[in-house]
Design a protein around this motif. Structure first.
Motif, mmCIF file in Angstrom:
data_model
loop_
_atom_site.group_PDB
_atom_site.id
_atom_site.type_symbol
_atom_site.label_atom_id
_atom_site.label_comp_id
_atom_site.label_asym_id
_atom_site.label_seq_id
_atom_site.Cartn_x
_atom_site.Cartn_y
_atom_site.Cartn_z
ATOM 1 N N ARG A 67 -22.444 8.199 2.932
ATOM 2 C CA ARG A 67 -22.481 6.587 3.224
ATOM 3 C C ARG A 67 -21.816 5.757 2.047
ATOM 4 N NH1 ARG A 67 -27.890 4.477 6.181
ATOM 5 N NH2 ARG A 67 -27.860 5.893 8.031
ATOM 6 N N ILE A 68 -21.192 4.819 2.142
ATOM 7 C CA ILE A 68 -20.431 4.004 0.940
ATOM 8 C C ILE A 68 -20.392 2.720 1.366
ATOM 9 C CG2 ILE A 68 -18.356 3.833 -0.338
ATOM 10 C CD1 ILE A 68 -17.363 6.425 0.414
ATOM 11 N N THR A 69 -20.993 2.000 0.361
ATOM 12 C CA THR A 69 -20.790 0.649 0.559
ATOM 13 C C THR A 69 -19.681 -0.078 -0.216
ATOM 14 O OG1 THR A 69 -23.326 0.312 0.457
ATOM 15 C CG2 THR A 69 -22.291 -1.693 0.065
ATOM 16 N N LEU A 70 -19.074 -0.911 0.627
ATOM 17 C CA LEU A 70 -17.707 -1.255 0.188
ATOM 18 C C LEU A 70 -17.570 -2.872 -0.200
ATOM 19 C CD1 LEU A 70 -15.627 1.037 2.432
ATOM 20 C CD2 LEU A 70 -15.797 1.415 -0.056
ATOM 21 N N LEU A 71 -16.765 -3.304 -1.182
ATOM 22 C CA LEU A 71 -16.322 -4.507 -1.405
ATOM 23 C C LEU A 71 -15.190 -4.807 -0.876
ATOM 24 C CD1 LEU A 71 -17.005 -7.545 -2.494
ATOM 25 C CD2 LEU A 71 -16.398 -6.454 -4.793
ATOM 26 N N VAL A 72 -14.896 -5.807 -0.176
ATOM 27 C CA VAL A 72 -13.507 -6.283 0.426
ATOM 28 C C VAL A 72 -13.067 -6.969 -0.592
ATOM 29 C CG1 VAL A 72 -12.182 -7.228 2.102
ATOM 30 C CG2 VAL A 72 -14.205 -5.980 2.701
ATOM 31 N N LEU A 73 -11.682 -6.565 -1.176
ATOM 32 C CA LEU A 73 -10.957 -7.523 -2.015
ATOM 33 C C LEU A 73 -10.082 -8.475 -1.393
ATOM 34 C CD1 LEU A 73 -10.223 -4.916 -4.939
ATOM 35 C CD2 LEU A 73 -12.261 -6.479 -4.729
ATOM 36 N N PRO A 74 -10.159 -9.682 -1.827
ATOM 37 C CA PRO A 74 -9.093 -10.728 -0.956
ATOM 38 C C PRO A 74 -7.646 -10.276 -1.011
ATOM 39 C CG PRO A 74 -10.595 -11.836 -2.639
ATOM 40 C CD PRO A 74 -10.795 -10.484 -3.090
ATOM 41 N N SER A 75 -7.020 -10.459 0.018
ATOM 42 C CA SER A 75 -5.660 -10.022 -0.073
ATOM 43 C C SER A 75 -4.677 -11.070 -0.745
ATOM 44 C CB SER A 75 -5.063 -10.105 1.458
ATOM 45 O OG SER A 75 -5.404 -11.120 2.151
ATOM 46 N N GLU A 76 -5.033 -12.291 -0.848
ATOM 47 C CA GLU A 76 -4.624 -13.434 -1.522
ATOM 48 C C GLU A 76 -5.240 -13.681 -2.805
ATOM 49 O OE1 GLU A 76 -1.789 -15.084 -0.445
ATOM 50 O OE2 GLU A 76 -1.844 -13.590 1.275
ATOM 51 N N GLY A 77 -4.562 -13.703 -3.905
ATOM 52 C CA GLY A 77 -4.909 -13.968 -5.245
ATOM 53 C C GLY A 77 -5.725 -12.969 -6.117
ATOM 54 N N THR A 78 -5.709 -11.619 -5.500
ATOM 55 C CA THR A 78 -6.320 -10.560 -6.568
ATOM 56 C C THR A 78 -5.466 -10.133 -7.618
ATOM 57 O OG1 THR A 78 -7.805 -9.896 -4.686
ATOM 58 C CG2 THR A 78 -7.450 -8.288 -6.372
ATOM 59 N N GLU A 79 -6.027 -10.136 -8.678
ATOM 60 C CA GLU A 79 -5.092 -9.560 -9.971
ATOM 61 C C GLU A 79 -5.597 -8.275 -10.208
ATOM 62 O OE1 GLU A 79 -5.112 -11.862 -13.393
ATOM 63 O OE2 GLU A 79 -5.537 -13.719 -12.214
ATOM 64 N N HIS A 80 -4.418 -7.374 -10.332
ATOM 65 C CA HIS A 80 -4.724 -5.929 -10.412
ATOM 66 C C HIS A 80 -4.974 -5.803 -11.865
ATOM 67 C CE1 HIS A 80 -2.719 -4.565 -6.228
ATOM 68 N NE2 HIS A 80 -3.589 -5.833 -6.386
ATOM 69 N N GLY A 81 -5.961 -5.009 -12.211
ATOM 70 C CA GLY A 81 -6.165 -4.497 -13.824
ATOM 71 C C GLY A 81 -5.453 -3.123 -13.910
ATOM 72 N N GLU A 82 -5.552 -2.713 -15.187
ATOM 73 C CA GLU A 82 -4.880 -1.252 -15.460
ATOM 74 C C GLU A 82 -5.478 -0.295 -14.581
ATOM 75 O OE1 GLU A 82 -4.137 -0.500 -19.436
ATOM 76 O OE2 GLU A 82 -4.042 -2.803 -19.723
ATOM 77 N N LEU A 83 -6.894 -0.554 -14.287
ATOM 78 C CA LEU A 83 -7.390 0.682 -13.491
ATOM 79 C C LEU A 83 -7.464 0.301 -12.043
ATOM 80 C CD1 LEU A 83 -10.441 0.718 -16.118
ATOM 81 C CD2 LEU A 83 -8.674 2.229 -16.240
ATOM 82 N N TYR A 84 -6.768 -0.391 -11.582
ATOM 83 C CA TYR A 84 -6.924 -0.777 -9.974
ATOM 84 C C TYR A 84 -6.811 0.186 -9.190
ATOM 85 C CZ TYR A 84 -5.766 -3.225 -5.843
ATOM 86 O OH TYR A 84 -5.872 -3.690 -4.373
ATOM 87 N N GLU A 85 -5.686 1.153 -9.572
ATOM 88 C CA GLU A 85 -5.258 2.073 -8.732
ATOM 89 C C GLU A 85 -6.324 3.485 -8.597
ATOM 90 O OE1 GLU A 85 -1.181 3.534 -9.258
ATOM 91 O OE2 GLU A 85 -0.635 1.328 -8.424
ATOM 92 N N ASP A 86 -7.306 3.485 -9.766
ATOM 93 C CA ASP A 86 -7.945 4.528 -10.004
ATOM 94 C C ASP A 86 -9.226 4.403 -9.128
ATOM 95 O OD1 ASP A 86 -6.467 5.815 -11.825
ATOM 96 O OD2 ASP A 86 -7.312 4.864 -13.443
ATOM 97 N N TYR A 87 -9.709 3.003 -8.906
ATOM 98 C CA TYR A 87 -10.785 2.780 -8.192
ATOM 99 C C TYR A 87 -10.711 2.053 -6.652
ATOM 100 C CZ TYR A 87 -13.251 3.145 -12.600
ATOM 101 O OH TYR A 87 -13.987 3.968 -13.629
ATOM 102 N N VAL A 88 -9.533 1.466 -6.479
ATOM 103 C CA VAL A 88 -9.231 0.545 -5.338
ATOM 104 C C VAL A 88 -8.771 1.518 -4.051
ATOM 105 C CG1 VAL A 88 -8.494 -1.467 -4.114
ATOM 106 C CG2 VAL A 88 -9.640 -1.415 -6.562
ATOM 107 N N ILE A 89 -9.167 1.381 -3.069
ATOM 108 C CA ILE A 89 -8.860 2.020 -1.860
ATOM 109 C C ILE A 89 -8.027 1.108 -1.085
ATOM 110 C CG2 ILE A 89 -9.524 3.170 0.546
ATOM 111 C CD1 ILE A 89 -12.137 3.735 -1.090
ATOM 112 N N GLU A 90 -6.754 1.591 -0.992
ATOM 113 C CA GLU A 90 -5.769 0.418 -0.067
ATOM 114 C C GLU A 90 -5.498 1.045 1.147
ATOM 115 O OE1 GLU A 90 -2.588 -0.607 -2.284
ATOM 116 O OE2 GLU A 90 -3.553 -2.430 -3.374
#
Length: 165
Positions: A67-90
Motif C-alpha cells: 500500500r502507498i499513500t500518494l499526493l497528487v501534484l497539481p497539473s498547473e503551476g507545479t514548479e519542478h525542483g532538481e530532485l523532481y524526477e527522483d521522487y515523482v511518478i508521472e
C-alpha cells in the motif's frame, strides 16, 4: 486546505507467466474497484476502501503488493525542483504523484515581523522536489528524511514550518 490524496497498490507481478494470467488479474481488479490511474505495476485508487477487495484478489493469485499513500501534484503551476524526477511518478494520463512515505509537504510561515522567508526558501531550494499552490498557500515538497533540516533552516530565518502531508 485539502490536499488531493490517492491510494496506490504497488504489485510485484511474477515474470514468466502466460499473458492470460495477467489478463485474469487485470479483469479481476476492474471488477472489484475503479482505477483512478495506473503506472506500470502501480494501481491508483480514489479511496482506501479499494484496497481490501483488490488485495484479496492478489493474494488469490499469490501476487505480493504494498500500500502507498500518494499526493497528487497539481497539473498547473507545479514548479519542478532538481530532485523532481527522483521522487515523482508521472503516468501516461499525465498525472503526477508523490509517495507520502518518502516525501513531506510544507509551507513556510512568517509569524514574526523579522522573518525572512525568501532567504530560507533559497537555502532549501537544493532539497526541494517541487513547489505548488494548494488553496491559498504555496507548498513545497521535500524528502521526508529532511524535515528536521527544513525546520532548522526556517528557524534560522525566524520562520516556522507548517507540515501539510
Amino acid at each position: 486546505m485539502n490536499l488531493d490524496i490517492k491510494y496506490g497498490l504497488d504489485m510485484q507481478l511474477p515474470d514468466g507467466k502466460l499473458p492470460g494470467f495477467y489478463a485474469q488479474i487485470v479483469k479481476g481488479i476492474a471488477d472489484r474497484a475503479p482505477l483512478f490511474d495506473r503506472h506500470k505495476e502501480l494501481l491508483i485508487f480514489d479511496t482506501a476502501e479499494s484496497y481490501s477487495p483488490v488485495e484479496e484478489l492478489l493474494r488469490h493469485y499469490r501476487v505480493p503488493s504494498e500500500r502507498i499513500t500518494l499526493l497528487v501534484l497539481p497539473s498547473e503551476g507545479t514548479e519542478h525542483g532538481e530532485l523532481y524526477e527522483d521522487y515523482v511518478i508521472e503516468t501516461r494520463a499525465e498525472n503526477a504523484f508523490a509517495d507520502l512515505a518518502l516525501t513531506a509537504a510544507f509551507s513556510l510561515q512568517s509569524l514574526k515581523p523579522s522573518a525572512e522567508p525568501a532567504p530560507a526558501l533559497m537555502q532549501l531550494k537544493e532539497h526541494l522536489i517541487a513547489s505548488f499552490t494548494a488553496g491559498d498557500e504555496r507548498l513545497h515538497l521535500i524528502d521526508r528524511q529532511l524535515t528536521e533540516l527544513a525546520e532548522r533552516i526556517a528557524q534560522a530565518y525566524r520562520c516556522t514550518v507548517e507540515w501539510h502531508a
